[in-house]
Design a protein around this motif. Structure first.
Motif, PDB file in Angstrom:
ATOM      1  N   TYR A 252      -0.814   5.955  -6.743  1.00 55.39           N
ATOM      2  CA  TYR A 252      -2.061   5.190  -6.756  1.00 55.39           C
ATOM      3  C   TYR A 252      -2.725   5.287  -5.379  1.00 55.39           C
ATOM      4  O   TYR A 252      -2.131   4.912  -4.364  1.00 55.39           O
ATOM      5  CB  TYR A 252      -1.785   3.731  -7.117  1.00 55.39           C
ATOM      6  CG  TYR A 252      -1.141   3.579  -8.473  1.00 55.39           C
ATOM      7  CD1 TYR A 252      -1.891   3.662  -9.637  1.00 55.39           C
ATOM      8  CD2 TYR A 252       0.236   3.370  -8.590  1.00 55.39           C
ATOM      9  CE1 TYR A 252      -1.298   3.538 -10.884  1.00 55.39           C
ATOM     10  CE2 TYR A 252       0.838   3.238  -9.839  1.00 55.39           C
ATOM     11  CZ  TYR A 252       0.067   3.330 -10.977  1.00 55.39           C
ATOM     12  OH  TYR A 252       0.657   3.215 -12.214  1.00 55.39           O
ATOM     13  N   LEU A 253      -3.950   5.796  -5.357  1.00 61.83           N
ATOM     14  CA  LEU A 253      -4.648   6.043  -4.103  1.00 61.83           C
ATOM     15  C   LEU A 253      -5.513   4.852  -3.727  1.00 61.83           C
ATOM     16  O   LEU A 253      -6.284   4.345  -4.548  1.00 61.83           O
ATOM     17  CB  LEU A 253      -5.505   7.304  -4.226  1.00 61.83           C
ATOM     18  CG  LEU A 253      -4.734   8.585  -4.608  1.00 61.83           C
ATOM     19  CD1 LEU A 253      -5.700   9.755  -4.760  1.00 61.83           C
ATOM     20  CD2 LEU A 253      -3.662   8.900  -3.578  1.00 61.83           C
ATOM     21  N   ILE A 254      -5.376   4.429  -2.483  1.00 64.30           N
ATOM     22  CA  ILE A 254      -6.116   3.262  -2.005  1.00 64.30           C
ATOM     23  C   ILE A 254      -7.234   3.742  -1.083  1.00 64.30           C
ATOM     24  O   ILE A 254      -6.979   4.355  -0.039  1.00 64.30           O
ATOM     25  CB  ILE A 254      -5.189   2.298  -1.231  1.00 64.30           C
ATOM     26  CG1 ILE A 254      -3.876   2.084  -1.997  1.00 64.30           C
ATOM     27  CG2 ILE A 254      -5.899   0.986  -0.949  1.00 64.30           C
ATOM     28  CD1 ILE A 254      -4.042   1.520  -3.372  1.00 64.30           C
ATOM     29  N   SER A 255      -8.465   3.491  -1.483  1.00 61.31           N
ATOM     30  CA  SER A 255      -9.597   3.933  -0.658  1.00 61.31           C
ATOM     31  C   SER A 255      -9.773   3.059   0.580  1.00 61.31           C
ATOM     32  O   SER A 255     -10.213   3.517   1.622  1.00 61.31           O
ATOM     33  CB  SER A 255     -10.882   3.935  -1.487  1.00 61.31           C
ATOM     34  OG  SER A 255     -11.130   2.639  -2.024  1.00 61.31           O
TER      35      SER A 255
ATOM     36  N   HIS B  12       1.018   4.130  -2.928  1.00 60.85           N
ATOM     37  CA  HIS B  12       0.886   5.560  -2.634  1.00 60.85           C
ATOM     38  C   HIS B  12       2.094   6.335  -3.162  1.00 60.85           C
ATOM     39  O   HIS B  12       1.948   7.426  -3.730  1.00 60.85           O
ATOM     40  CB  HIS B  12       0.748   5.775  -1.119  1.00 60.85           C
ATOM     41  CG  HIS B  12      -0.622   5.500  -0.612  1.00 60.85           C
ATOM     42  ND1 HIS B  12      -0.890   5.176   0.707  1.00 60.85           N
ATOM     43  CD2 HIS B  12      -1.826   5.487  -1.230  1.00 60.85           C
ATOM     44  CE1 HIS B  12      -2.179   4.992   0.867  1.00 60.85           C
ATOM     45  NE2 HIS B  12      -2.771   5.159  -0.292  1.00 60.85           N
ATOM     46  N   GLN B  13       3.277   5.781  -2.955  1.00 60.54           N
ATOM     47  CA  GLN B  13       4.512   6.435  -3.396  1.00 60.54           C
ATOM     48  C   GLN B  13       4.498   6.702  -4.895  1.00 60.54           C
ATOM     49  O   GLN B  13       5.075   7.681  -5.372  1.00 60.54           O
ATOM     50  CB  GLN B  13       5.714   5.541  -3.033  1.00 60.54           C
ATOM     51  CG  GLN B  13       7.056   6.028  -3.550  1.00 60.54           C
ATOM     52  CD  GLN B  13       8.183   5.052  -3.217  1.00 60.54           C
ATOM     53  OE1 GLN B  13       8.393   4.713  -2.061  1.00 60.54           O
ATOM     54  NE2 GLN B  13       8.899   4.589  -4.236  1.00 60.54           N
TER      55      GLN B  13
ATOM     56  N   ILE C 286       0.844  -1.200   0.000  1.00 65.13           N
ATOM     57  CA  ILE C 286       0.000   0.000   0.000  1.00 65.13           C
ATOM     58  C   ILE C 286       0.880   1.252   0.000  1.00 65.13           C
ATOM     59  O   ILE C 286       0.614   2.219  -0.727  1.00 65.13           O
ATOM     60  CB  ILE C 286      -0.956  -0.012   1.216  1.00 65.13           C
ATOM     61  CG1 ILE C 286      -1.991  -1.130   1.045  1.00 65.13           C
ATOM     62  CG2 ILE C 286      -1.643   1.345   1.389  1.00 65.13           C
ATOM     63  CD1 ILE C 286      -2.883  -1.338   2.249  1.00 65.13           C
ATOM     64  N   GLU C 287       1.937   1.238   0.819  1.00 62.13           N
ATOM     65  CA  GLU C 287       2.873   2.372   0.850  1.00 62.13           C
ATOM     66  C   GLU C 287       3.523   2.575  -0.522  1.00 62.13           C
ATOM     67  O   GLU C 287       3.689   3.712  -0.990  1.00 62.13           O
ATOM     68  CB  GLU C 287       3.951   2.119   1.909  1.00 62.13           C
ATOM     69  CG  GLU C 287       4.945   3.255   2.043  1.00 62.13           C
ATOM     70  CD  GLU C 287       6.045   2.947   3.055  1.00 62.13           C
ATOM     71  OE1 GLU C 287       6.986   3.757   3.166  1.00 62.13           O
ATOM     72  OE2 GLU C 287       5.983   1.876   3.712  1.00 62.13           O
TER      73      GLU C 287
END
Length: 701
Positions: free
Chosen positions: A155-158, A151-152, A147-148
């Motif tokens: 890509y946004l994780i809801s 994000h880096q 997930i990190e």
């Protein structure tokens, strides 16, 4: 999205839920093979933990341990913790050291992971279309870390529920079980509402379709790039464990730059090395070469306590630009300065007596008497003394001179005008010294002069004019320079290529391709002629444009330089944290350049079409590296080979010589070559058609 394949857009529009694979689909790495990550980890681990195992052996052990853990696991997937728990015993390290080693691998993944831009655009399209998005991946790395990493890379994780990993659920994609979890979490009414996009055909495509959901194949950019025959031939060890990190990084940068598309195989002409683009020659060819040279130059300067490098115009312009970029990332680098220079600008000032007039005769000349007197000697035929002297010798201003056949006419001209020449030399020497004094604060300081090569002639002249004995550092030094300049003038010539590889080694012999090499180091600015005193100020006089077609050379220089500088920036931003890990040996970049210069692919020759070769000092004003029309005579002739149509030397032939149409010349010179070209064309045409059919089969079942 207008430039994206319509097939993927249609598939997305007809789906409510989009699932993306992660590695090599949304995210790729700036190392060519996944195992190269382990090689980097092996180096860092030895520095931090003193493991005593070399990086190659660490890679083998890391891969072997992962396989053993998989084989012994009761689950379909394993975790990174399990791998390093087993690896600790093999490396004789404790739990704390094992955790440190594991964290080094995680940090390395973060360091080299990069967004795949073409897929990010598709991801953004899905966001804009309000699609429900999932990330479905076979990966042993921890969920929080993935997930990190997403994000880096933008890509946004809801929700964590949207990230479906094999390491979390202990299920895999190939048998459909991980896709079953995707189906359950998506709450889709039908499996046909889901579209999965991935780069592994057996796992992402077959696995998804076997489960009953739609799938779209996104080609792996690294795998497709290395399938290009010329690339595969040059980088033969790309898939081996012995590949250097610098080569691995370079191949990744090339892949991302040239093949970043969901259909990566369709982005590059596979019959070429540079895809017929001058920019690519800079990025893929000259960039790597100059990166290697500048790092060598910095080390040489530091080791020899040199305070400043003076890069000599015009070849030194791009050298200095690359040097300055790399020097930003290093400590204690010698300073750099650009010094206007040319053979013409220095030869006359170096002549102090009649014996020195022999310096004029050292360089070949082909052209008219008028051009020789004006450009080489700095005199004017409007001067009655010059005009009458030549008239007395029965020398017509339009007479053609060719020192390669007969140097006597030139000798007569120089002898008869000797007094006038010596006067001009005195004027130019005084002006040049005044210019140099504004550029060099202390002539006795420990500095060196940097040039393309090949004999250190300009530096020899500089030393003679300034009464110094400075080192000449060259990209390439001819082995004959020892006899030409080092022994007679007690001058030290250092050559990057000659120090690393014999300059006349056949495979990397840049001496026989000098016009192409010099064109790569050319500049938009014309050649400097002399220093002139204007209103008590020194100004540089440049050669006037004498060719209406020079705009092609200028465009060539701009595009080549843009590609070169982009590569230097891209490469050094990544390696700045540990530059010593990414040292480039000269063999690979030399192989790229010498292969293209001596055996160019036919399609790549268009890069040079009409590129005027500027050598006015030699009297040339009608030559181009290659010309498909009659405007110029082509330099690329007798030693130019058509290597793209055969793997052996049988097909090497004289290729271009003053032709109006090089396609006709191929037919005229060698029917065998022509027929092979037709064969290659047809093969390529049908191969492309077959590839289109295969893509449709893969993406539509």
């Amino acid at each position: 999205m207008q430039n994206k394949p319509i097939q993927i857009i249609n598939e997305i529009n007809n789906s409510k839920i989009i699932s993306f694979d992660i590695f090599d689909t949304l995210i790729t790495r700036n190392l060519f093979k996944p195992s190269d990550i382990f090689f980097y980890v092996g180096i860092v681990a030895n520095q931090k933990l003193s493991l005593g195992i070399n990086p190659e052996k660490f890679v083998e052990l890391r891969i072997q341990t992962e396989k053993e853990v998989r084989d012994n696991s009761k689950y379909q997937e394993i975790t990174l913790d399990e791998i390093y728990s087993s690896l600790a015993a093999k490396l004789f390290i404790n739990t704390h050291e094992s955790n440190t080693l594991k964290n080094i691998e995680l940090e390395t993944e973060k360091l080299f992971s990069v967004q795949r831009k073409s897929m990010y655009e598709i991801y953004q399209y899905c966001i804009n279309e309000k699609k429900q998005i999932f990330f479905t991946s076979d990966m042993y790395l921890p969920e929080d870390f993935i997930i990190e990493l997403l994000h880096q890379n933008g890509y946004l994780i809801s929700s964590k529920d949207n990230v479906i990993l094999s390491s979390t659920h202990k299920k895999l994609k190939y048998n459909g079980e991980l896709f079953n979890i995707l189906y359950s979490k998506s709450k889709a009414k039908s499996k046909k509402e889901i579209l999965h996009i991935g780069d592994n055909f057996n796992v992402d495509i077959k696995g998804a379709r076997k489960f009953g959901i739609k799938a779209y194949y996104s080609e792996n950019v690294h795998q497709e790039f290395i399938k290009i025959p010329e690339i595969a031939n040059i980088f033969k060890n790309a898939k081996s464990s012995s590949i250097k990190l610098a080569t691995s990084l370079s191949l990744s940068l090339y892949s991302h730059k040239f093949c970043d598309s969901i259909h990566a195989s369709q982005t590059y002409d596979k019959t070429t090395l540079f895809n017929k683009q001058t920019y690519n020659l800079g990025y893929l060819g000259l960039g790597l070469f100059l990166n290697s040279f500048c790092n060598w130059l910095i080390d040489f300067g530091i080791n020899n306590k040199i305070n400043k490098f003076y890069f000599l115009a015009r070849d030194g312009e791009i050298l200095k630009e690359c040097y300055d970029i790399i020097a930003k990332y290093k400590k204690n680098c010698p300073k750099s300065h650009y010094l206007i220079s040319s053979r013409r600008m220095y030869i006359l000032p170096a002549i102090k007596n009649k014996k020195d007039l022999n310096l004029i005769l050292n360089n070949n000349y082909q052209g008219t008497v008028e051009n020789f007197v004006t450009n080489r000697l700095g005199l004017s035929l409007n001067d009655s003394n010059v005009y009458n002297t030549l008239k007395k010798q029965n020398i017509n201003k339009n007479k053609l001179l060719d020192s390669t056949k007969n140097n006597e006419d030139i000798r007569i001209i120089v002898d008869s005008l000797s007094e006038l020449i010596l006067q001009q030399c005195e004027i130019e020497r005084k002006n040049l010294l005044q210019y140099l004094s504004t550029q060099i604060s202390d002539f006795s300081d420990n500095y060196a002069l940097v040039d393309l090569g090949y004999n250190g002639t300009i530096v020899t002249l500089f030393n003679k004019i300034t009464n110094q004995n400075k080192i000449s550092i060259n990209v390439a030094v001819d082995s004959n320079s020892h006899e030409r300049n080092e022994l007679p003038y007690n001058q030290k010539n250092i050559g990057y290529i000659y120090e690393s590889i014999p300059f006349t080694n056949y495979n990397y012999n840049l001496k026989r391709i000098i016009p192409m090499l010099e064109s790569c180091f050319s500049s938009k600015v014309n050649q400097a002629v002399r220093c002139k005193l204007v209103n008590n100020n020194i100004e540089i006089e440049y050669l006037n444009d004498i060719n209406s077609q020079d705009y092609k050379r200028v465009h060539f220089v701009e595009e080549l330089r843009r590609g070169t500088i982009d590569f230097i920036n891209d490469f050094n931003k990544i390696v700045s944290i540990n530059p010593r890990f990414f040292e480039i040996d000269p063999i690979t970049p030399l192989n790229v350049l010498s292969r293209h210069f001596s055996s160019p692919q036919i399609a790549d020759m268009t890069i040079w079409d009409g590129v005027y070769f500027e050598n006015n000092y030699a009297g040339w004003n009608n030559k181009a590296i290659f010309s498909s029309v009659s405007n110029f005579s082509s330099i690329w002739n007798a030693d130019t080979f058509v290597s793209s149509i055969s793997s052996n030397d049988v097909c090497r032939r004289k290729f271009i010589s003053n032709s109006k149409n090089y396609h006709k010349l191929i037919l005229q010179k060698n029917k065998y070559i022509f027929l092979n070209i037709i064969t290659c064309f047809l093969r390529k045409k049908f191969k492309n058609k077959l590839h289109e059919i295969n893509l449709k089969i893969k993406n539509y079942g």
